[in-house]
Design a protein around this motif. Structure first.
Motif, short mmCIF file in Angstrom:
data_model
loop_
_atom_site.label_atom_id
_atom_site.label_comp_id
_atom_site.label_asym_id
_atom_site.label_seq_id
_atom_site.Cartn_x
_atom_site.Cartn_y
_atom_site.Cartn_z
N ILE A 197 16.17 5.69 -29.12
CA ILE A 197 15.13 6.65 -28.71
C ILE A 197 15.47 7.13 -27.30
CG2 ILE A 197 12.67 6.91 -28.20
CD1 ILE A 197 12.26 4.68 -30.41
N THR A 198 15.51 8.48 -27.09
CA THR A 198 16.21 9.02 -25.93
C THR A 198 15.45 10.17 -25.23
OG1 THR A 198 18.31 8.47 -27.03
CG2 THR A 198 18.44 9.92 -25.12
N PRO A 199 14.43 9.85 -24.42
CA PRO A 199 13.96 10.89 -23.49
C PRO A 199 15.01 11.07 -22.39
CG PRO A 199 12.84 8.81 -23.08
CD PRO A 199 13.73 8.58 -24.26
N ARG A 200 15.38 12.32 -22.09
CA ARG A 200 16.46 12.50 -21.09
C ARG A 200 16.08 11.83 -19.77
NH1 ARG A 200 19.86 16.91 -21.49
NH2 ARG A 200 21.76 16.23 -20.47
N PHE A 201 15.02 12.26 -19.16
CA PHE A 201 14.42 11.57 -18.02
C PHE A 201 13.06 12.20 -17.77
CE2 PHE A 201 16.51 13.97 -14.13
CZ PHE A 201 16.40 15.18 -14.77
N SER A 202 12.26 11.54 -16.96
CA SER A 202 10.87 11.96 -16.79
C SER A 202 10.71 13.43 -16.38
CB SER A 202 10.17 11.06 -15.78
OG SER A 202 10.01 9.77 -16.31
N PRO A 203 11.56 13.99 -15.50
CA PRO A 203 11.35 15.39 -15.12
C PRO A 203 11.44 16.39 -16.28
CG PRO A 203 12.75 14.32 -13.51
CD PRO A 203 12.60 13.36 -14.65
N THR A 204 12.12 16.05 -17.37
CA THR A 204 12.22 16.99 -18.47
C THR A 204 11.32 16.62 -19.65
OG1 THR A 204 14.21 15.82 -19.23
CG2 THR A 204 14.53 17.83 -17.92
N SER A 205 10.41 15.68 -19.45
CA SER A 205 9.42 15.34 -20.49
C SER A 205 8.03 15.33 -19.88
CB SER A 205 9.72 13.96 -21.09
OG SER A 205 10.85 13.98 -21.93
N THR A 206 7.10 15.98 -20.55
CA THR A 206 5.70 15.91 -20.14
C THR A 206 5.16 14.52 -20.43
OG1 THR A 206 4.94 16.63 -22.31
CG2 THR A 206 5.34 18.35 -20.64
N PRO A 207 4.05 14.15 -19.80
CA PRO A 207 3.43 12.87 -20.15
C PRO A 207 3.13 12.76 -21.64
CG PRO A 207 2.49 13.71 -18.12
CD PRO A 207 3.37 14.79 -18.65
N GLU A 208 2.79 13.89 -22.26
CA GLU A 208 2.48 13.86 -23.69
C GLU A 208 3.72 13.51 -24.52
OE1 GLU A 208 -0.48 15.94 -21.45
OE2 GLU A 208 1.68 16.34 -21.61
N GLN A 209 4.88 14.03 -24.12
CA GLN A 209 6.10 13.69 -24.86
C GLN A 209 6.49 12.24 -24.63
OE1 GLN A 209 10.36 15.25 -24.12
NE2 GLN A 209 9.73 16.27 -26.02
N LEU A 210 6.40 11.77 -23.38
CA LEU A 210 6.69 10.36 -23.12
C LEU A 210 5.76 9.46 -23.92
CD1 LEU A 210 7.26 10.53 -19.25
CD2 LEU A 210 9.02 10.35 -21.03
N GLU A 211 4.50 9.86 -24.04
CA GLU A 211 3.53 9.09 -24.83
C GLU A 211 3.94 9.06 -26.30
OE1 GLU A 211 0.22 6.65 -24.96
OE2 GLU A 211 0.84 7.75 -23.17
N ALA A 212 4.37 10.19 -26.83
CA ALA A 212 4.78 10.25 -28.23
C ALA A 212 6.00 9.38 -28.49
CB ALA A 212 5.06 11.70 -28.63
N LEU A 213 6.95 9.39 -27.57
CA LEU A 213 8.15 8.57 -27.74
C LEU A 213 7.84 7.09 -27.54
CD1 LEU A 213 10.74 10.90 -26.01
CD2 LEU A 213 10.43 10.52 -28.47
N GLY A 214 6.89 6.79 -26.64
CA GLY A 214 6.45 5.41 -26.50
C GLY A 214 5.80 4.90 -27.77
N ALA A 215 5.02 5.76 -28.43
CA ALA A 215 4.39 5.36 -29.70
C ALA A 215 5.46 5.14 -30.77
CB ALA A 215 3.41 6.44 -30.14
#
Length: 429
Positions: A197-215
């Protein structure tokens, strides 16, 4: 038929970061017995020849047989832009990375680059990589298919971004989750392939996307999660402005369920004390990317400090921000950064980071990264006299580390005499 490889054998019985060079095991005339892709026995050459007279023997003489290199943080889509001039991190992304990654929506292009990339790393003795792909599911399909055709153990994931990236390189919280889940179901655990699972880094993901990937990670904890952390000071300041409620950079991941034992954070240079504490407490891994850190001007990774806290630490080229596909060059750069930190890193530590340490950071130290019975037979054979400059220095050596260190500092793909993948030779002189 069983395969018996003879030469100098280098393996580890412990972690030299904590136990010193004695954690390494060296045999000047040893052997590795391979059957069905697995290491069945390790010992002295004469003993193994006598015990297994029917085995097919390959004798590498004075060359060193080691576990294959494990590169714990790469960007295969950046193969074409490696060694691009003159940028720091954020400008690098906008000038070089994002335009190049736009091309990976084309499956044919993605397949060509994936094939080229894997050929390049195999030529440099690397047998496992953990790669970021692009936002396009086709980029993951291409990489996994090429790795599968070579029977490689690899890790890879679709890079997720829903802001601060060009049109055409942004997804949404929902599509990031759904695309990643579909790719997990298609590739994860298939042969020797693992999805990350690969969010690039926090600056290119909204909190909502980070939340979805965390789920998603909570639902699929069998996957690793990889991202970037505290690579440059201006990046850290940017994160602070985007997440004013966060305690620090790491907290932008932690509060969205993206911190835990399977988390792998690239760079981790400019860490706050709380971040180090939490990384240690949660069992997360950090990955040292020395050629990238010097090439892009990021800073000096503090290996001694993080090792003292017991963190799992890997080593990586970070291509194409890193300036070489070679883990030998990467070890050399790690040594140079250590010198600037006042720490002359012992060759045993450098070799461990490039093999068993990186395997541990990816949570596969029970399968790859070392030579021991039951391990998968991914091996590299190192010529200690690959060039005149290396040879003249190695001939003065009094022990294995003095003999190996010139290859670490001056070696390149010419030092890679052979590569074995899952018990089969894919490069042999």
């Amino acid at each position: 038929m069983a395969e018996l490889l003879l030469g100098q054998i280098l393996r580890f019985g412990g972690n030299p970061l904590h136990e010193g060079p004695d954690a390494a095991r060296h045999s000047a005339r040893g052997g590795v017995l391979i059957e069905d892709g697995v290491i069945r026995a390790v010992g002295e050459a004469d003993d193994l020849r006598r015990q297994h007279p029917q085995a097919h023997v390959t004798d590498y003489g004075a060359a060193v047989i080691s576990a294959g290199f494990v590169d714990a943080h790469v960007h295969y889509p950046q193969t074409g832009i490696i060694a691009s001039w003159g940028k720091r991190l954020i400008d690098w992304l906008n000038t070089y990375t994002f335009p190049e990654e736009m091309r990976f929506g084309d499956p044919e292009h993605a397949g060509r680059i994936a094939s080229l990339y894997l050929d390049l790393v195999l030529a440099n003795g690397t047998t496992t990589v953990a790669s970021y792909c692009t936002i396009h599911p086709a980029s993951v399909d291409a990489f996994m298919a090429e790795a599968e055709s070579r029977n490689l153990r690899v890790f890879a994931g679709k890079t997720c971004m829903d802001r601060n990236a060009p049109e055409g390189l942004r997804d949404t919280p929902q599509s990031a989750h759904d695309d990643s889940l579909a790719l997990i179901e298609r590739w994860h655990g298939r042969g020797r392939l693992s999805y990350v699972i690969t969010p690039r880094f926090s600056p290119t993901s909204t909190p909502e996307q980070l939340e979805a990937l965390g789920a998603l990670w909570a639902a699929r904890p069998d996957c690793l999660m990889q991202t970037h952390l505290s690579e440059q000071t201006d990046e850290v300041a940017w994160v602070r402005s985007l997440f004013p409620e966060a305690r620090d950079y790491l907290d932008t991941y932690e509060r969205h369920g993206l911190l835990g034992p399977g988390a792998v954070f690239g760079h981790a240079i400019h860490l706050e004390p709380r971040e180090i504490d939490r990384l240690a407490e949660t069992g997360a891994a950090v990955v040292h990317c020395p050629t990238s850190n010097t090439f892009i001007g990021s800073g000096l990774f503090d290996l001694s400090r993080l090792a003292a806290r017991g963190l799992r630490i890997g080593l990586a080229t970070d291509t194409g921000g890193g300036s070489s596909f070679s883990m030998l060059r990467t070890m050399a750069a790690a040594y140079e950064i250590g010198q600037l930190r006042g720490n002359a890193i012992h060759p045993s530590v450098l070799w461990w980071l490039a093999t068993a340490g990186s395997a541990a950071s990816l949570r596969v130290a029970d399968r790859i990264g070392n030579i021991a019975p039951g391990m998968e037979a991914d091996l590299v054979v190192i010529d200690l006299e690959s060039t005149p400059a290396v040879a003249q220095r190695a001939r003065r050596a009094d022990d294995i580390w003095q003999a190996l260190f010139p290859t670490i500092m001056m070696g390149d793909d010419r030092a890679i005499r052979a590569v074995w993948i899952n018990g089969r030779p894919v490069r042999r002189d």
